[in-house]
Design a protein around this motif. Structure first.
Motif, PDB file in Angstrom:
ATOM      1  N   GLU A 255       2.227   3.121  10.400  1.00 42.76           N
ATOM      2  CA  GLU A 255       3.025   4.279  10.817  1.00 42.76           C
ATOM      3  C   GLU A 255       3.468   5.094   9.604  1.00 42.76           C
ATOM      4  OE1 GLU A 255       7.074   5.466  13.350  1.00 42.76           O
ATOM      5  OE2 GLU A 255       6.461   3.350  13.184  1.00 42.76           O
ATOM      6  N   ALA A 256       3.810   4.403   8.520  1.00 45.44           N
ATOM      7  CA  ALA A 256       4.214   5.106   7.296  1.00 45.44           C
ATOM      8  C   ALA A 256       3.058   5.938   6.752  1.00 45.44           C
ATOM      9  CB  ALA A 256       4.703   4.102   6.245  1.00 45.44           C
ATOM     10  N   ILE A 257       1.860   5.399   6.791  1.00 44.47           N
ATOM     11  CA  ILE A 257       0.687   6.151   6.328  1.00 44.47           C
ATOM     12  C   ILE A 257       0.499   7.405   7.176  1.00 44.47           C
ATOM     13  CG2 ILE A 257      -1.835   6.088   6.226  1.00 44.47           C
ATOM     14  CD1 ILE A 257      -1.531   3.117   5.354  1.00 44.47           C
ATOM     15  N   GLU A 258       0.666   7.287   8.493  1.00 40.43           N
ATOM     16  CA  GLU A 258       0.542   8.452   9.363  1.00 40.43           C
ATOM     17  C   GLU A 258       1.601   9.499   9.029  1.00 40.43           C
ATOM     18  OE1 GLU A 258       0.595   7.428  13.458  1.00 40.43           O
ATOM     19  OE2 GLU A 258      -1.072   6.016  13.321  1.00 40.43           O
ATOM     20  N   ALA A 259       2.829   9.058   8.796  1.00 40.66           N
ATOM     21  CA  ALA A 259       3.898  10.003   8.473  1.00 40.66           C
ATOM     22  C   ALA A 259       3.622  10.703   7.147  1.00 40.66           C
ATOM     23  CB  ALA A 259       5.240   9.274   8.434  1.00 40.66           C
ATOM     24  N   CYS A 260       3.191   9.928   6.146  1.00 43.33           N
ATOM     25  CA  CYS A 260       2.846  10.541   4.851  1.00 43.33           C
ATOM     26  C   CYS A 260       1.715  11.546   5.023  1.00 43.33           C
ATOM     27  CB  CYS A 260       2.430   9.471   3.847  1.00 43.33           C
ATOM     28  SG  CYS A 260       3.751   8.421   3.232  1.00 43.33           S
ATOM     29  N   SER A 261       0.750  11.201   5.817  1.00 39.36           N
ATOM     30  CA  SER A 261      -0.401  12.086   6.000  1.00 39.36           C
ATOM     31  C   SER A 261       0.025  13.397   6.642  1.00 39.36           C
ATOM     32  CB  SER A 261      -1.464  11.391   6.849  1.00 39.36           C
ATOM     33  OG  SER A 261      -1.952  10.232   6.193  1.00 39.36           O
ATOM     34  N   TYR A 262       0.995  13.339   7.568  1.00 33.10           N
ATOM     35  CA  TYR A 262       1.491  14.594   8.119  1.00 33.10           C
ATOM     36  C   TYR A 262       2.120  15.444   7.024  1.00 33.10           C
ATOM     37  CZ  TYR A 262       4.251  18.219  10.054  1.00 33.10           C
ATOM     38  OH  TYR A 262       4.778  19.478  10.267  1.00 33.10           O
ATOM     39  N   ALA A 263       3.024  14.863   6.237  1.00 32.29           N
ATOM     40  CA  ALA A 263       3.722  15.633   5.202  1.00 32.29           C
ATOM     41  C   ALA A 263       2.734  16.226   4.209  1.00 32.29           C
ATOM     42  CB  ALA A 263       4.742  14.748   4.490  1.00 32.29           C
ATOM     43  N   ILE A 264       1.751  15.436   3.814  1.00 34.51           N
ATOM     44  CA  ILE A 264       0.755  15.910   2.853  1.00 34.51           C
ATOM     45  C   ILE A 264      -0.082  17.031   3.455  1.00 34.51           C
ATOM     46  CG2 ILE A 264      -1.358  15.226   1.648  1.00 34.51           C
ATOM     47  CD1 ILE A 264       0.022  12.435   1.267  1.00 34.51           C
ATOM     48  N   GLU A 501       5.775  12.076  -4.633  1.00 34.77           N
ATOM     49  CA  GLU A 501       6.249  10.757  -4.217  1.00 34.77           C
ATOM     50  C   GLU A 501       5.620  10.345  -2.894  1.00 34.77           C
ATOM     51  OE1 GLU A 501      10.239   8.150  -3.167  1.00 34.77           O
ATOM     52  OE2 GLU A 501      10.333  10.340  -3.116  1.00 34.77           O
ATOM     53  N   THR A 502       5.398  11.303  -1.999  1.00 40.03           N
ATOM     54  CA  THR A 502       4.760  10.981  -0.723  1.00 40.03           C
ATOM     55  C   THR A 502       3.401  10.339  -0.958  1.00 40.03           C
ATOM     56  OG1 THR A 502       5.800  13.014   0.113  1.00 40.03           O
ATOM     57  CG2 THR A 502       4.262  11.886   1.570  1.00 40.03           C
ATOM     58  N   TYR A 503       2.626  10.880  -1.896  1.00 38.65           N
ATOM     59  CA  TYR A 503       1.338  10.279  -2.230  1.00 38.65           C
ATOM     60  C   TYR A 503       1.513   8.850  -2.738  1.00 38.65           C
ATOM     61  CZ  TYR A 503      -1.592  14.482  -1.802  1.00 38.65           C
ATOM     62  OH  TYR A 503      -2.306  15.554  -1.323  1.00 38.65           O
ATOM     63  N   LEU A 504       2.532   8.622  -3.568  1.00 34.39           N
ATOM     64  CA  LEU A 504       2.738   7.284  -4.117  1.00 34.39           C
ATOM     65  C   LEU A 504       3.251   6.316  -3.061  1.00 34.39           C
ATOM     66  CD1 LEU A 504       4.178   8.210  -7.630  1.00 34.39           C
ATOM     67  CD2 LEU A 504       1.844   7.526  -7.030  1.00 34.39           C
ATOM     68  N   ILE A 505       4.020   6.813  -2.104  1.00 36.34           N
ATOM     69  CA  ILE A 505       4.436   5.974  -0.974  1.00 36.34           C
ATOM     70  C   ILE A 505       3.215   5.548  -0.173  1.00 36.34           C
ATOM     71  CG2 ILE A 505       5.658   5.983   1.230  1.00 36.34           C
ATOM     72  CD1 ILE A 505       7.724   7.861  -0.095  1.00 36.34           C
ATOM     73  N   ARG A 506       2.347   6.515   0.130  1.00 34.44           N
ATOM     74  CA  ARG A 506       1.143   6.187   0.896  1.00 34.44           C
ATOM     75  C   ARG A 506       0.253   5.232   0.118  1.00 34.44           C
ATOM     76  NH1 ARG A 506      -2.720  10.825   3.467  1.00 34.44           N
ATOM     77  NH2 ARG A 506      -3.493  10.953   1.304  1.00 34.44           N
ATOM     78  N   ALA A 507       0.147   5.447  -1.189  1.00 37.66           N
ATOM     79  CA  ALA A 507      -0.666   4.544  -2.005  1.00 37.66           C
ATOM     80  C   ALA A 507      -0.114   3.124  -1.944  1.00 37.66           C
ATOM     81  CB  ALA A 507      -0.697   5.042  -3.449  1.00 37.66           C
ATOM     82  N   GLU A 508       1.196   2.974  -1.994  1.00 42.22           N
ATOM     83  CA  GLU A 508       1.780   1.635  -1.924  1.00 42.22           C
ATOM     84  C   GLU A 508       1.535   1.002  -0.566  1.00 42.22           C
ATOM     85  OE1 GLU A 508       6.085  -0.633  -2.291  1.00 42.22           O
ATOM     86  OE2 GLU A 508       5.852   1.315  -3.280  1.00 42.22           O
ATOM     87  N   CYS A 509       1.608   1.788   0.478  1.00 47.13           N
ATOM     88  CA  CYS A 509       1.290   1.252   1.809  1.00 47.13           C
ATOM     89  C   CYS A 509      -0.149   0.747   1.853  1.00 47.13           C
ATOM     90  CB  CYS A 509       1.516   2.318   2.875  1.00 47.13           C
ATOM     91  SG  CYS A 509       3.238   2.775   3.142  1.00 47.13           S
ATOM     92  N   TYR A 510      -1.067   1.516   1.273  1.00 45.00           N
ATOM     93  CA  TYR A 510      -2.461   1.077   1.231  1.00 45.00           C
ATOM     94  C   TYR A 510      -2.602  -0.224   0.448  1.00 45.00           C
ATOM     95  CZ  TYR A 510      -4.302   5.507   3.113  1.00 45.00           C
ATOM     96  OH  TYR A 510      -4.621   6.580   3.923  1.00 45.00           O
ATOM     97  N   VAL A 511      -1.885  -0.337  -0.673  1.00 44.93           N
ATOM     98  CA  VAL A 511      -1.938  -1.572  -1.464  1.00 44.93           C
ATOM     99  C   VAL A 511      -1.493  -2.759  -0.624  1.00 44.93           C
ATOM    100  CG1 VAL A 511      -0.760  -2.794  -3.341  1.00 44.93           C
ATOM    101  CG2 VAL A 511      -1.750  -0.544  -3.756  1.00 44.93           C
ATOM    102  N   ARG A 512      -0.414  -2.568   0.134  1.00 43.70           N
ATOM    103  CA  ARG A 512       0.114  -3.659   0.951  1.00 43.70           C
ATOM    104  C   ARG A 512      -0.837  -4.034   2.089  1.00 43.70           C
ATOM    105  NH1 ARG A 512       5.498  -4.783  -0.062  1.00 43.70           N
ATOM    106  NH2 ARG A 512       6.418  -3.448  -1.664  1.00 43.70           N
ATOM    107  N   LEU A 513      -1.750  -3.145   2.425  1.00 44.12           N
ATOM    108  CA  LEU A 513      -2.768  -3.428   3.434  1.00 44.12           C
ATOM    109  C   LEU A 513      -4.112  -3.799   2.801  1.00 44.12           C
ATOM    110  CD1 LEU A 513      -1.944  -0.522   5.920  1.00 44.12           C
ATOM    111  CD2 LEU A 513      -1.526  -2.961   6.293  1.00 44.12           C
ATOM    112  N   ASN A 514      -4.091  -4.022   1.472  1.00 40.07           N
ATOM    113  CA  ASN A 514      -5.297  -4.406   0.717  1.00 40.07           C
ATOM    114  C   ASN A 514      -6.370  -3.329   0.747  1.00 40.07           C
ATOM    115  OD1 ASN A 514      -4.368  -7.055  -0.035  1.00 40.07           O
ATOM    116  ND2 ASN A 514      -4.704  -7.670   2.088  1.00 40.07           N
ATOM    117  N   GLN A 515      -5.985  -2.090   0.889  1.00 39.06           N
ATOM    118  CA  GLN A 515      -6.926  -0.966   0.862  1.00 39.06           C
ATOM    119  C   GLN A 515      -6.815  -0.286  -0.513  1.00 39.06           C
ATOM    120  OE1 GLN A 515      -6.478   1.585   4.329  1.00 39.06           O
ATOM    121  NE2 GLN A 515      -5.964  -0.170   5.629  1.00 39.06           N
ATOM    122  N   TYR A 516      -7.328  -0.949  -1.532  1.00 40.06           N
ATOM    123  CA  TYR A 516      -7.116  -0.505  -2.900  1.00 40.06           C
ATOM    124  C   TYR A 516      -7.857   0.785  -3.228  1.00 40.06           C
ATOM    125  CZ  TYR A 516      -4.961  -5.066  -3.535  1.00 40.06           C
ATOM    126  OH  TYR A 516      -4.148  -6.155  -3.419  1.00 40.06           O
TER     127      TYR A 516
END
Length: 698
Positions: A255-264, A501-516
């Protein structure tokens, strides 16, 4: 700039939780009750109250708490010789539920109380609760009603975000409280994050896309709500909550990735030049405040409504004590965009985390040269407008300056130190903003000079200790040359959230999902903007001091001091002595992640023992957050959230000697609040009940 800035702030006399002592000054000095609470039974009253919510966030930047609760005690900043909020950095026993005063060992009366944030956030929550309760009843127009509700849900969510990030579980008051209520239950941290996320979701649904209801550059929009919804979801799924958050993680991260994607997607690309965000601020309502990258800002301008008790004071906190250690060669004043209050001194980590050659953010952030604006009568070979302070930010492996004498100006009859030597450095060459190269003026004397490393040792803190270093390269993100008094309020907005920061938030979410791979793509978007562009002058520097050019005080001696103080140059080539003068583009792109990271990151990861793909990736993102967001009022909560506060503070902040695991990841609940609580039958809480309210270790 915006109509919102010119509207007087009204706060409701329904304070609910304001049973603590420090509320009194705010009520006496700031509360303006032009209307009775009956006014908030009208559409006009509710909309006026909605506008007032923007005033609540200005509190964050009005005093010493701005840095004390957000930057101190982390890997990025430590205290200099000013000890106002020292306890927030050292974590000693003065950081406790009672707060510190001169009587209990504080340096002065300005020390931040742990009750400060608690009190002010609940004021805003009370106003938001009134809007949420009354808007559906009194506002018939759907668009107006939804706008009011969106703002109220957002502000309530934001305030509970700040409270929960700092204190853990807090009191959840979601309905208007009538009169003074003194019996409450403390919610769990899980319940608090559920409330925060619910409020942000509501705001996200109710905002009308990127409609700037109250003026572009400050108004909250759907992208603002999306950004903070993503932050809250990421917080809930982070390490600090690992004892209970396992069932939320995957859903929250997606859900966080979706929210970041909207803002971006809604706000588009980042600002083209990192300097546009902070360094190119030219005065009140500057174009720098209108950038699409800015998602949230505390609004200030020259209007009286944005001054006073909670006016913008952030320009005070990041500069070294230049007027003192320079022996008066560089005098402070409105002609220099920041005061020399020496609160926030960068750690060695904050310099070392950058690629000193290729990362333009370093040289567009750190102020490394001050011009001499007050040359004494003695003929020492320095004229006004010559470099009066020069700071060389070299790297650990640089041996160029091993045998040079550096130091702050020593004023004694012989102009030498106790060993008979001139402690000041001779310039090997001078940089000019027009040529981008070194001049032939080798051997020019500089009254005050600093280097980071000699013989592979970090020596910067030694050049002026009294007893703690006040001589360092500060950052320029708050500099304001539009001030009309030396200690007057600043007029520039304070950025609270932006798209990088939104990009870095999304990047961290991807890391936590092992999507490096996805994480690396987002990180590279941020790093691409950080590269030197082709044709760019690497030795050029600017900051918000330039706003003085449009200041009514820019006359006579003040005008001369402005010209002589601000030389528009940095020490890029002196700090990188092996780099030839160039205007070529640089390259910061990652080609693998999280393996084979840049040299500066590998050194930091080795220092903290980070191993394994996830640990390396997470700590790289923390490093990247420093490079991109240094000084932007959120480092403590980021480290607390990720469970890295203790390790990184111990590794990189020499003054954080008392930081303790299982204690300092949370702040103390204000004792003044606990002491004011009553049981339902009106009796006082027992000592055991009071103890149960407090966070562990306090």
């Amino acid at each position: 700039m915006n109509s919102i800035k010119n509207i007087t702030i009204y706060l409701v006399l329904i304070m609910g939780l304001s049973v603590c002592s420090c509320s009194k000054d705010f009520l006496d000095e700031e509360l303006k009750t032009q209307y009775s609470t009956d006014y908030f039974d009208t559409p006009e009253g509710i909309e006026e109250l909605t506008v007032s919510l923007y005033g609540n966030i200005r509190w964050h930047f009005g005093y010493e708490w701005a840095y004390g609760i957000t930057l101190y005690g982390t890997d990025e900043f430590t205290n200099a010789n000013d000890l106002t909020n020292e306890m927030w950095n050292t974590y000693d026993n003065r950081l406790g539920p009672l707060g510190a005063s001169p009587e209990t060992g504080a340096a002065n009366k300005n020390a931040t109380s742990p009750a400060a944030l608690w009190d002010q956030m609940y004021y805003g929550i009370a106003s938001a609760n009134t809007i949420i309760a009354k808007a559906p009843e009194v506002i018939e127009n759907e668009q107006t009603r939804n706008r009011c509700l969106a703002h109220a849900y957002f502000l309530r969510g934001y305030n509970y975000y700040r409270l929960t990030a700092q204190y853990g579980g807090v009191v959840l008051q979601t309905e208007p409280a009538v009169g003074v209520v003194r019996n409450f239950e403390r919610a769990t941290e899980e319940e608090c994050w559920e409330q925060v996320i619910s409020d942000f979701r509501n705001a996200y649904e109710l905002f009308e896309g990127e409609v700037f209801t109250y003026g572009k550059g400050i108004t909250w929009t759907k992208a603002t709500a999306a950004h903070f919804l993503a932050k809250a979801l990421l917080f809930r799924s982070s390490e600090r909550n690992d004892s209970w958050n396992s069932s939320y993680k995957e859903t929250d991260l997606n859900e966080a990735i979706e929210a970041c994607s909207y803002a971006i997607g809604a706000r588009g690309a980042l600002a083209g030049n990192y300097s546009d965000l902070y360094a190119n601020w030219t005065g009140v309502d500057s174009e720098a405040e209108q950038l699409d990258e800015i998602l949230m800002a505390a609004g200030y301008n020259a209007d009286g409504a944005t001054k006073g008790r909670f006016g913008n004071r952030t320009y005070n906190y990041f500069n070294p004590q230049f007027s003192s250690f320079s022996g008066g060669w560089v005098q402070r004043g409105v002609w220099i965009g920041g005061m020399d209050f020496q609160r926030c001194r960068p750690t060695e980590y904050s310099y070392a985390v950058f690629d000193h050659v290729n990362d333009a953010r370093m040289w567009k952030t750190f102020k490394t040269v001050y011009g001499a604006n007050n040359v004494p009568e003695q003929d020492l070979g320095v004229e006004t407008g010559d470099p009066g302070i020069v700071m060389i930010l070299n790297t650990k492996d640089d041996n160029t300056y091993n045998n040079y004498n550096f130091g702050a100006f020593v004023q004694n009859p012989d102009w030498v130190d106790t060993e008979g030597r001139l402690p000041e450095w001779k310039l090997g060459g001078r940089q000019t903003p027009s040529s981008g190269s070194l001049t032939s003026e080798a051997g020019q004397w500089v009254p005050n000079s600093l280097v980071l490393y000699q013989n592979g040792e970090y020596v910067a803190p030694r050049f002026k200790n009294q007893p703690i270093c006040n001589f360092f390269a500060g950052i320029n993100k708050t500099d304001d040359g539009s001030r009309t008094a030396e200690k007057g309020d600043a007029h520039r907005d304070v950025t609270m959230a932006r798209l990088a920061e939104t990009y870095l938030i999304r990047a961290e979410c991807y890391v936590r999902l092992n999507q490096y791979g996805n994480a690396m793509n987002d990180i590279n978007i941020v790093r691409e903007r950080a590269q030197w562009k082709s044709g760019e002058n690497r030795s050029y520097y600017s900051d918000g001091s330039q706003a003085f050019e449009n200041n009514s005080l820019n006359t006579g001696s003040a005008a001369e001091k402005y010209i002589n103080s601000n030389l528009n140059m940095n020490t890029y080539y002196l700090s990188n002595p092996d780099i030839p003068v160039t205007t070529a583009a640089s390259d910061l792109m990652l080609t693998s992640f999280p393996d084979n990271l840049p040299e500066e990151d590998e050194a930091i990861l080795a220092r903290i023992g980070a191993s394994g793909s996830y640990d390396r990736a997470l700590n790289f993102i923390l490093n990247e957050r420093t490079r991109e967001l240094l000084g932007e009022w959120q480092r403590w909560e980021t480290l607390s959230r990720t469970g890295t506060l203790i390790k990184r503070a111990q590794a990189f902040n020499p003054e954080a000697v008392n930081i303790t695991a299982n204690k300092h990841e949370l702040r103390p609940i204000p004792q003044s609040f606990i002491d004011g609580l009553l049981n339902e039958d009106g009796t006082n809480l027992s000592d055991a009940q009071k103890s149960a309210w407090q966070n562990p270790g306090y």
